[in-house]
Design a protein around this motif. Sequence first.
Motif: not given
Length: 121
Positions: A51-79
């Motif tokens: 359970l703990v490893w599965n949660l960590a791996l799922v959290f890591g994947a979702i966290f990466t997607l969240v940061i990718e969304c924030i990155n895209s937002s920053i790029e658009r605002v800067v542009d």
Amino acid sequence: MRNQPKYKFFANWGYALAGLAEIWRSERSFRLEIFVFAPLLVSLFFWNFGLVWNLALVFGAIFTLVIECINSSIERVVDLAHPDFHPLAGAAKDTASTAVMLTLSLNFALWVCAICGKIFG
């Protein structure tokens, strides 16, 4: 004064889904991350990491997607704020990209640790 409509739960879900559709259409890196993470997360049903490893791996994947969304937002605002090249605009975009790189590195390390723990543990 902020240009923000009155809070409506279902309308806000609609805005979020519109943002998801936008990033899906316009960001190749987001689609690539989905295509990499989806099979990895499905493979969790077969690895039996616990359970703990599965949660960590799922959290890591979702966290990466969240940061990718924030990155895209920053790029658009800067542009939008500075369409011409400016060193600070480039630095802001590079820094946001670094956040994505760090979360991808975190995911890699999590998967290596989980697999090594399964094989050697």
